[in-house]
Scaffold this active site. Structure first.
Site, mmCIF file in Angstrom:
data_model
loop_
_atom_site.group_PDB
_atom_site.id
_atom_site.type_symbol
_atom_site.label_atom_id
_atom_site.label_comp_id
_atom_site.label_asym_id
_atom_site.label_seq_id
_atom_site.Cartn_x
_atom_site.Cartn_y
_atom_site.Cartn_z
ATOM 1 N N GLU A 259 0.854 -1.189 0.000
ATOM 2 C CA GLU A 259 0.000 0.000 0.000
ATOM 3 C C GLU A 259 0.891 1.241 0.000
ATOM 4 O O GLU A 259 1.939 1.277 0.651
ATOM 5 C CB GLU A 259 -0.867 -0.021 1.266
ATOM 6 C CG GLU A 259 -1.741 1.204 1.466
ATOM 7 C CD GLU A 259 -2.379 1.241 2.851
ATOM 8 O OE1 GLU A 259 -3.451 1.850 2.980
ATOM 9 O OE2 GLU A 259 -1.805 0.666 3.796
ATOM 10 N N LYS A 319 -9.772 -0.698 -1.317
ATOM 11 C CA LYS A 319 -9.870 -0.895 0.131
ATOM 12 C C LYS A 319 -11.317 -0.797 0.598
ATOM 13 O O LYS A 319 -12.023 0.168 0.287
ATOM 14 C CB LYS A 319 -9.003 0.141 0.852
ATOM 15 C CG LYS A 319 -8.902 -0.071 2.364
ATOM 16 C CD LYS A 319 -7.901 0.905 2.977
ATOM 17 C CE LYS A 319 -7.702 0.636 4.458
ATOM 18 N NZ LYS A 319 -6.701 1.546 5.061
ATOM 19 N N CYS A 371 -4.282 -3.188 4.370
ATOM 20 C CA CYS A 371 -4.055 -2.708 5.734
ATOM 21 C C CYS A 371 -5.197 -3.048 6.684
ATOM 22 O O CYS A 371 -5.378 -4.194 7.074
ATOM 23 C CB CYS A 371 -3.775 -1.206 5.706
ATOM 24 S SG CYS A 371 -3.003 -0.584 7.232
#
Length: 533
Positions: A259, A319, A371
């Site tokens: 990321e 995401k 994440c």
């Protein structure tokens, strides 16, 4: 009451000891049930308000220790987020005070813990899953149950064990025997999972290169020199190509960048686009690039983009769980907007991804996660259930590189690998980058704050674990049962309160006072005379 508050605070700290950086795996299966038992015993028998206060003290002790790493963002962020999360343990305290009045209450306390975790993992805004009981079990025998019952199921087992332990301590006779039997059943379930670990036959293999380019400057600011961050990943990939050509490294089927390996839109920034092209042409295989992509005015997308050396950018994963007040500002443009101080730096709001299909990379179906996504089941389950054979986690932990957050997140990722039965690659800008087997065991890791490339051959799996097959069903059952049992306990609780008020009134002349009690009126006339000796 003050003693209960202090003990609850200490019990919360005890629970925090079950997680990184304090965790000792051999003690975790004891610490977690002990903390749950303490929460249960300290709230049991109290009224709702007092039970809330005790539960809140527990949450303060736990959460202020567990996410102390938030101080690396800002002291206010640590104080505020911990306070909000502690409230959920206060509400759980009130719920436990009610549920322990019912028969078979250890079961209902267990489902209440699951329900509370589900609630705070999704609300307010995107929620905060950190600190779920299941996240503590890495490297413990309890972890073997994950593929069978999922994260919610593991929380239930641990909470049930803690509540049953509390019942053993406060009950006697048949009730104590039932509680002991419940404890034995939990231990037997864990033992069965250890004796018969979940596995599925490999359907093939793939060689993956994971690039950690490192972050220049202080190392904890991805924007300090974001162009150099991209160049570090480009150059590390080009160097890998040289090693492959020289026979010093095996040829990968594809490459994974982390990321924020490009913190500017690679479709609009010519230099970034040229760097990606140079890397993909050198290695000759697709690269999964972590990029920030411009959205509509005032918006941005956090994406993993499959970049082919011939056809260019292709499939993308966006995401699913942006972080409130970190990647977007809730109530933007309204009187409730909070965008002062450091929050004023967040000029654009990150949009929420909705994709459920895995990415197809070099003939392999790959589940993406970016994440914070790894703390949630939904995005991972959706993709694995639709055929993903491998899991990738792209993360930029630079902000937290000097804290324990990186170790907590890596532990969660290992548990996700085990839970889904999928080998997992973790690409981070400067740590923790690693490769994890389908059994949750670490295959390789890169050094913290170093430029390093890991190249590993990983088995591919198509079989679905029971946890993935059940999907959201376990926590839906837990929430449903919690609502039913709370309703069942509230009715007699309300009747008992009314009865107590009536009895207090009957002790006087039935004339209620402002505080719900009864104040006897002054005696006059014949009544007064009758009381004379």
């Amino acid at each position: 009451m003050p003693q209960r508050l202090v003990l609850a605070l200490l019990a919360g700290v005890l629970l925090a000891m079950a997680y990184e950086p304090f965790a000792v795996p051999v003690l975790v299966p004891v610490l977690v049930p002990l903390a749950v038992a303490a929460h249960t015993l300290l709230t049991r028998g109290l009224g709702l308000r007092r039970a809330f206060a005790v539960g809140l003290a527990f949450g303060v002790g736990f959460y202020y220790v567990h996410i102390y790493w938030m101080t690396t963002v800002a002291l206010a962020a640590w104080l505020g987020l911990s306070a909000v999360q502690a409230l959920f343990y206060g509400l759980l305290g009130s719920a436990v005070a009610l549920l322990t009045r019912l028969p078979a209450w250890p079961l209902w306390v267990g489902t209440a813990w699951v329900s509370m975790e589900v609630w705070r993992s999704g609300w307010p805004f995107s929620g905060m899953p950190w600190g779920r009981l299941g996240f503590a079990v890495v490297d413990t025998p309890v972890a073997a149950t994950l593929p069978y019952v999922g994260m919610a199921g593991v929380t239930f087992l641990l909470a049930l064990a803690g509540a049953a332990l509390a019942a053993v301590l406060v009950s006697s006779g048949r009730t104590r025997l039932v509680a002991l039997g419940t404890l034995a059943a939990v231990v037997a379930a864990v033992g069965a999972a250890v004796a018969l670990p979940w596995s599925s036959p490999a359907t093939g293999s793939v060689t993956v290169a994971v690039v950690q380019g490192d972050v220049p400057g202080p190392g904890n600011d991805i924007l300090y020199d974001f162009r150099q961050v991209t160049e570090n990943h480009v150059q590390a990939t080009v160097d890998l190509a040289d090693d492959v050509a020289a026979g010093r490294a095996p040829a990968p089927d594809f490459v994974v960048w982390p990321e924020n390996s490009t913190a500017t839109d690679p479709f609009r920034d010519a230099g970034t686009n040229a760097g990606i092209l140079r890397a993909t042409e050198a290695i000759g295989v697709p690269v999964l690039v972590g990029a920030l992509v411009d959205g509509p005015p005032g918006a941005v997308l956090n994406q993993g983009i499959v970049w082919d050396p011939v056809t260019g950018a292709g499939e993308r994963y966006t995401k699913r769980h942006p972080v409130a007040y970190g990647e977007f500002i809730p109530f933007r443009g309204t009187p409730l907007e909070l965008a002062f101080g450091d929050l004023a730096r967040i000029q654009r709001d990150m949009l929420v991804g909705t994709g459920k299909e895995p990415l197809s990379i070099a003939g392999t179906e790959v589940a993406g996660a970016i994440c914070f996504d790894v703390a949630y089941e939904d995005a991972i389950y959706d993709q694995v259930g639709r055929g993903a054979e491998l899991l990738t986690v792209q993360t930029s932990n630079a902000t937290f590189i000097f804290s324990d957050q990186v170790d907590q997140q890596f532990a969660m990722t290992r548990l996700r690998a085990l839970e889904t039965g999928r080998a997992t690659v973790v690409a981070s800008t400067n740590g923790v980058t690693g490769v994890i087997g389908a059994d949750g065991e670490v295959v390789a890791t890169a050094g913290i704050q170093e430029t390093e490339v890991l190249v590993e051959e990983l088995a591919l799996h198509e079989g679905l674990t029971p946890a993935v097959r059940m999907d959201r069903f376990p926590w839906q059952v837990a929430v449903g049962l919690t609502l039913l049992t709370l309703t069942a306990s509230l009715l007699p609780y309300s009747r008992a309160r009314r009865t107590r008020r009536l009895r207090r009134s009957a002790a006087g002349d039935g004339r209620p006072t402002h505080d719900g009690g009864a104040t006897p009126p002054p005696r006059r006339g014949a009544d007064a005379m009758a009381e004379q000796p």
